[in-house]
Design an enzyme around this catalytic site. Structure first.
Site, mmCIF file in Angstrom:
data_model
loop_
_atom_site.group_PDB
_atom_site.id
_atom_site.type_symbol
_atom_site.label_atom_id
_atom_site.label_comp_id
_atom_site.label_asym_id
_atom_site.label_seq_id
_atom_site.Cartn_x
_atom_site.Cartn_y
_atom_site.Cartn_z
ATOM 1 C CD GLU A 1 -7.932 -16.757 -28.678
ATOM 2 O OE1 GLU A 1 -8.235 -17.386 -27.749
ATOM 3 O OE2 GLU A 1 -8.040 -15.739 -29.106
ATOM 4 C CD GLU B 1 -17.157 -22.691 -17.359
ATOM 5 O OE1 GLU B 1 -18.010 -23.293 -18.119
ATOM 6 O OE2 GLU B 1 -17.368 -22.548 -16.112
ATOM 7 C CD GLU C 1 -2.964 -31.514 -14.080
ATOM 8 O OE1 GLU C 1 -2.000 -31.637 -14.509
ATOM 9 O OE2 GLU C 1 -3.922 -32.420 -13.655
#
Lengths: 260, 380
Positions: free
Chosen positions: B367, B363, B127
């Site tokens: 990091e 996905e 989002e």
């Protein structure tokens, strides 16, 4: 119909370190001869729902994978003829081994071959096998359909720009034109089925009633002495003049060479 | 040479490569340029079983294991990153969660169409204010008798423009924090379900990435996936598998770049010899080939762990981290080897370079993966 399709595992990379007629095989660089696929596809449509299509090959253990490709494409059973004593065979010794294996398979309505192979391209094995089995042969077949209740096969063959319609009594041998069927894709489900529900049997020389002196290198009348890349000379020439003059010149030259 | 590959692995690779060479490679440059989802190719891919690679055969799937799944994704991505992305997301984070957490009724109703590519799946987690921090999502799915009333603004939805079956992460119990997040399956055509404009992306342009907005969308309770509150568990489980797919995708793009760079280094002559013979270029090719092989081996290890029923979170994170970073290095060097031509859209390496970049982001960013891996190593 019960049909055997003789297939070949061909190499896709230029072989290195070739000694005599033996080409080293790496399974990653071997595939089912693309010219055998139309034969397999035609065999599957001729065999129908009730029929059986057996893919047969002679080759080193790496040739199993070509048979799995045939199983994934729909063949019901795969048989690999593999024995160190069969290695180094020329086309006649190969045909003898295949003919013996075909006889061992029992009653067959039809034996099919690709008309050529992508790696050595002799076109010998199909016709020689037909001769050894004493069966009628139609080479470079484009279409085939059973007739007279399955006692005969109507075949259309193509060679040198002509089409010939034939009728052969069955059993018979066909070599199949590479344009007989369009290329087909093999889906994952076919591969999964091939590896989980079908098998490739391996037969050795001991499984066949053959004299070892007639197969493999000892049974091969021909010997490959060397293999080198063919050098092709190309010439690039620019035609001069306006486009119309160039077109006239080009068509005339093509006519002179018999290409138009 | 891949000494670990089985006859079946090679059969899968050969068949998919042949399909891709015949149907995808010829259109790959055009669909990238036009940012077009090639339905005509996707339909053929569906018939090949690429949309149900690991779904069970009784649900119209191909029933393959994870290693073969990785091979399929690698080969499709080698031809077209955007279609590789479509297939990996569809299989691993849309279809697989339904297979793993769905009811029998949901599986029978949804999986066959998904497995045959008749319906395309999407995973709707991200989002505007929730990316790496998945627990920060604001979408809600408030229970209302036999329905959920869903309000959600999902962005960067892979396959969004064409998706029929969307896994929506939303809060079914806004007061319960992380444990109030659930997954509901929203289907295109439901009133209140709207697809936003397609993103104008720098790479993966064949994929119709879009936003998806649900406004007072009534999703039947029979479309709850798993249990209420199980959303993050489902999400993390799906992403563990998904990362193997993204890593495979990165390997495929890197392999394509290596192939093109090798071909060019043999053909292009400067200073009287093919540039591949120059030590600096040869060294680049050596590094690229080594990274591609190392990445592929990490992918296969993760996939084999999953197939063996062993934990694979760390392994899939390592594969995804390494393969995506390797793909960026490899495609960058492929451009370098091509010189000015590598910066031209006329050459495929320019596309590979753009496509590779996002594999380090989606996905789970590199990091986040370093966090996952370091925690796992430190806890050992």
């Amino acid at each position: 119909m019960r049909i055997a399709v003789c297939v070949k595992s061909v190499v896709t990379k230029e072989p290195k370190n070739v000694k005599g007629s033996r080409v080293p095989r790496n399974p990653e660089d071997c595939v089912l001869n693309p010219f055998d696929r139309p034969a397999l596809s035609l065999a599957l449509s001729l065999a129908g729902e009730e029929g059986e299509v057996i893919a047969l090959s002679m080759g080193p253990p790496a040739a199993r994978e070509a048979l799995y490709e045939a199983l994934a494409a729909g063949a019901h059973r795969g048989v690999l003829l593999s024995d160190p004593a069969l290695a180094g065979a020329d086309t006649l010794a190969t045909s003898r081994a295949l003919a013996a294996a075909l006889q061992k398979l029992g009653l067959l309505n039809l034996v099919m071959f690709g008309a050529r192979s992508s790696d050595s391209d002799t076109g010998h094995v199909g016709p020689q096998t037909a001769e050894l089995l004493d069966l009628p042969l139609a080479s470079w077949s484009l279409e085939a359909a059973p007739e007279e209740g399955g006692a005969f096969l109507a075949v259309v063959r193509e060679a040198d720009g002509f089409r010939e319609a034939l009728s052969l009594p069955l059993p018979a041998v066909l070599t199949v034109h590479h344009q007989a069927r369009p290329p087909e894709d093999t889906g994952l489900a076919g591969i999964q089925e091939a590896f989980t529900q079908k098998t490739v049997e391996t037969w050795t020389l001991a499984d066949l009633p053959l004299d070892p002196a007639l197969v493999g290198e000892p049974g091969s009348p021909t010997t490959v002495l060397s293999m080198t890349r063919a050098e092709k000379s190309r010439k690039c020439e620019f035609l001069e003049g306006d486009p119309q003059a160039q077109a006239v010149e080009l068509t005339q030259r093509l006519k002179d060479k018999g290409l138009l | 040479m891949d000494v670990f590959a089985t006859e079946k692995n090679r059969a899968v690779r050969r068949s998919v490569r042949e399909f891709c060479d015949r149907h995808i490679v010829p259109v790959a440059a055009a669909v990238d340029r036009e940012a077009r989802f090639p339905w005509e190719v996707v339909e053929k891919m569906g018939a090949m079983g690429y949309f149900g690679i690991q779904a069970l055969p009784e649900l119209s799937g191909a029933g393959m294991d994870t290693v073969n799944y990785a091979i399929v994704i690698e080969e499709i991505s080698r031809a077209c990153g955007g279609l590789g992305l479509c297939v990996t997301v569809h299989n691993s984070v849309a279809l697989y969660p339904i297979l793993a957490f769905g009811t029998d009724e949901q599986k029978e109703r949804l999986i066959p169409d998904l497995a045959l590519g008749r319906k395309i799946g999407a995973f709707c987690l991200t989002e505007p204010n929730a990316g790496s921090d998945a627990s920060a999502i604001e979408a809600t799915a408030i229970p209302d008798r036999d329905h959920y009333l869903v309000n959600a603004n999902k962005v960067f939805v892979t396959n969004g423009g064409v998706a029929d079956v969307c896994l929506i992460f939303a809060r079914t119990d806004p007061a319960a924090g992380r444990r109030g997040i659930s997954v509901v399956i929203a289907e295109r055509g439901t009133p209140g379900f709207a697809v936003g404009d397609l993103e104008d992306l720098s790479g993966m342009r064949a994929n119709p990435v879009s936003s998806i907005r649900l406004t007072d969308c009534r999703v039947p309770k029979t479309n709850l996936l798993g249990r209420e509150g199980q959303g993050l568990i489902i999400g993390l489980n799906a992403l563990d598998t998904g990362r193997i797919g993204i890593a495979s995708q990165a390997v495929g793009i890197a392999q394509a770049a290596l192939d093109e760079a090798t071909r060019y280094a043999k053909e292009r002559r400067q200073f009287g010899q093919p540039i591949g013979r120059h030590q600096a270029v040869g060294a680049m090719i050596a590094d690229m080939a080594t990274w591609v092989d190392a990445a592929r081996l990490l992918v296969f290890r993760a996939a084999a762990c999953r197939d063996a029923g062993r934990p694979f979170t760390r392994e899939s994170a390592m594969a995804k981290l390494y393969a995506s970073e390797a793909a960026c290095r490899v495609t960058d060097l492929a451009v370098q080897i091509h010189g000015g031509y590598g910066f031209s859209r006329a050459y495929a390496v320019e596309r590979f370079h753009r496509d590779a970049r996002v594999t380090r982001i989606y996905e789970g960013t590199s990091e986040i993966h370093r966090m996952v891996i370091s925690r796992s190593v430190l806890e050992d």
